[in-house]
Design an enzyme around this catalytic site. Structure first.
Site, PDB file in Angstrom:
ATOM      1  N   ARG A 109       1.165  -7.964 -21.787  1.00 20.46           N
ATOM      2  CA  ARG A 109       0.410  -7.685 -23.011  1.00 20.46           C
ATOM      3  C   ARG A 109       1.091  -6.631 -23.878  1.00 20.46           C
ATOM      4  O   ARG A 109       0.749  -6.464 -25.047  1.00 20.46           O
ATOM      5  CB  ARG A 109      -1.022  -7.270 -22.685  1.00 20.46           C
ATOM      6  CG  ARG A 109      -1.144  -5.953 -21.973  1.00 20.46           C
ATOM      7  CD  ARG A 109      -2.551  -5.726 -21.421  1.00 20.46           C
ATOM      8  NE  ARG A 109      -3.572  -5.953 -22.409  1.00 20.46           N
ATOM      9  CZ  ARG A 109      -3.931  -5.087 -23.346  1.00 20.46           C
ATOM     10  NH1 ARG A 109      -3.302  -3.926 -23.411  1.00 20.46           N
ATOM     11  NH2 ARG A 109      -4.874  -5.374 -24.203  1.00 20.46           N
TER      12      ARG A 109
ATOM     13  N   ASP B 185      -5.260   1.297 -26.527  1.00 17.22           N
ATOM     14  CA  ASP B 185      -5.904   1.073 -25.242  1.00 17.22           C
ATOM     15  C   ASP B 185      -6.078   2.371 -24.464  1.00 17.22           C
ATOM     16  O   ASP B 185      -5.333   3.335 -24.641  1.00 17.22           O
ATOM     17  CB  ASP B 185      -5.069   0.118 -24.371  1.00 17.22           C
ATOM     18  CG  ASP B 185      -5.236  -1.333 -24.808  1.00 17.22           C
ATOM     19  OD1 ASP B 185      -6.229  -1.627 -25.487  1.00 17.22           O
ATOM     20  OD2 ASP B 185      -4.374  -2.149 -24.459  1.00 17.22           O
TER      21      ASP B 185
ATOM     22  N   PRO C  49       0.803  -1.231   0.000  1.00 18.38           N
ATOM     23  CA  PRO C  49       0.000   0.000   0.000  1.00 18.38           C
ATOM     24  C   PRO C  49       0.832   1.276   0.000  1.00 18.38           C
ATOM     25  O   PRO C  49       0.366   2.328  -0.430  1.00 18.38           O
ATOM     26  CB  PRO C  49      -0.820  -0.113   1.292  1.00 18.38           C
ATOM     27  CG  PRO C  49      -0.837  -1.558   1.625  1.00 18.38           C
ATOM     28  CD  PRO C  49       0.480  -2.098   1.153  1.00 18.38           C
TER      29      PRO C  49
ATOM     30  N   GLU D 242       1.067  -9.062   8.576  1.00 16.61           N
ATOM     31  CA  GLU D 242       0.965  -7.647   8.902  1.00 16.61           C
ATOM     32  C   GLU D 242       1.895  -6.771   8.073  1.00 16.61           C
ATOM     33  O   GLU D 242       1.723  -5.570   7.984  1.00 16.61           O
ATOM     34  CB  GLU D 242       1.245  -7.437  10.392  1.00 16.61           C
ATOM     35  CG  GLU D 242       0.917  -6.055  10.916  1.00 16.61           C
ATOM     36  CD  GLU D 242      -0.562  -5.707  10.786  1.00 16.61           C
ATOM     37  OE1 GLU D 242      -0.873  -4.516  10.712  1.00 16.61           O
ATOM     38  OE2 GLU D 242      -1.390  -6.641  10.763  1.00 16.61           O
TER      39      GLU D 242
END
Length: 244
Positions: free
Chosen positions: A154, A169, A89, A116
Site C-alpha cells: 500500500r 495513516d 517469533p 516445529e
C-alpha cells in the site's frame, strides 16, 4: 516490486492477493506476486520437507534442502538482490518504519514455515531479515507474510487512490491517526465537531494534529517517547497532563 511467497499451503493466498489493494497493485503493475510451493523442490520422491530434530524433541523441523533450492532458483532469475524474509517469533517486531524500508526494495521473498521450526542453517546462511508480527504463536508463516506484504504494497507509488493516505495513516508520523468523520453532520444527535465544518483548513489541521497527539497520549504513550515533539505539541501535552 516483486514478492515471492514460499509456502506449503499456496491456496491460503488466493483471497488476499486477488482482493482490494493487493489486486489493484497488480492491475496497476506496481506489484507482482508469485506463490511457490517449496515442496516441489524436495530432492526425494515423496517430496518430504521436514524431519525429526537432532537431539530429540517434539514436532518436526523443516529441512534446509528444499528451502535453499527454492530460494536459489528465485535468485537466479531475479534482476536484483532480493531480501529473504523469515517470519518467525524470534524476529524483530514489525512496524511502520520497517514497512517503509521494505517498500524501497524491488524484490521480497517470504519463507513461510510450518511444524516445529526451521533448520538453523536456513536462518544463518539464507535469510536477510527475521520479522515477527507480535508476541503470539500462529500455525505457520502464511498469515504474517500476507500482513507484512499488505502493509508494504500500500506504500508503493500509485497503489492507493489518494497519495496522501499512507502519509496520514497511524504510525506514519509516529502518532496515531486523528478521529475521522463523514456525513451526516448530525446523526441521531451525535454531531461532528464544529471545527471540521468551519472551512478553515489551518484550524482544521491544528485540530487534527492536537487530536492525533491526544489519542496517542491516551492509548500509546510509548510512541510519544520515541518522537521528537514540536514546541506546540509539548504545550498540548502539558494541557492533557494537567487535566488528569
Amino acid at each position: 516490486m516483486r514478492i515471492d511467497f514460499l509456502t506449503l499451503f499456496p491456496e491460503m493466498f488466493h483471497g488476499v492477493l486477488n482482493s482490494s489493494i493487493m489486486k489493484k497493485a497488480q492491475e496497476k503493475e506496481a506489484a507482482e506476486f508469485r506463490v511457490i510451493n517449496f515442496r516441489e523442490y524436495s530432492d526425494n520422491k515423496h517430496q518430504t520437507v521436514d524431519d525429526y530434530p537432532y537431539g530429540g524433541g517434539a514436532g518436526m523441523v523443516l529441512k534446509p534442502q528444499p528451502v535453499f533450492d527454492a530460494v536459489n532458483a528465485i535468485k537466479k532469475e531475479s534482476d536484483s538482490e532480493p531480501k529473504i524474509i523469515l517470519v518467525c517469533p524470534q524476529g524483530k517486531t514489525f512496524d511502520q518504519k520497517k514497512a517503509e524500508e521494505l517498500a524501497d526494495t524491488r524484490h521480497l521473498v517470504f519463507i513461510c514455515g510450518h511444524y516445529e521450526g526451521y533448520d538453523e542453517r536456513i536462518r544463518q546462511h539464507l535469510v536477510t531479515d527475521e520479522i515477527s508480527i507480535g508476541d503470539f504463536v500462529l500455525t505457520g508463516g502464511e498469515l504474517p507474510s500476507m500482513v507484512i506484504a499488505d502493509s508494504v504494497v500500500r506504500l508503493l507509488p500509485g497503489v492507493l487512490g489518494n497519495e496522501q493516505s499512507p502519509i496520514l495513516d497511524s504510525f506514519s508520523s509516529g502518532m496515531l491517526e486523528h478521529p475521522q468523520y463523514t456525513r451526516p453532520a448530525d446523526y441521531n444527535g451525535l454531531k461532528v465537531p464544529d471545527i471540521l465544518l468551519s472551512g478553515n483548513h489551518r484550524k482544521i489541521d491544528d485540530w487534527r494534529a492536537r487530536e492525533s497527539l491526544k489519542r496517542t497520549w491516551e492509548r500509546r504513550p510509548d510512541l510519544i517517547e520515541k518522537t521528537a515533539l514540536t514546541d506546540q505539541q509539548k504545550m498540548w501535552l502539558k494541557e492533557f497532563e494537567s487535566t488528569t
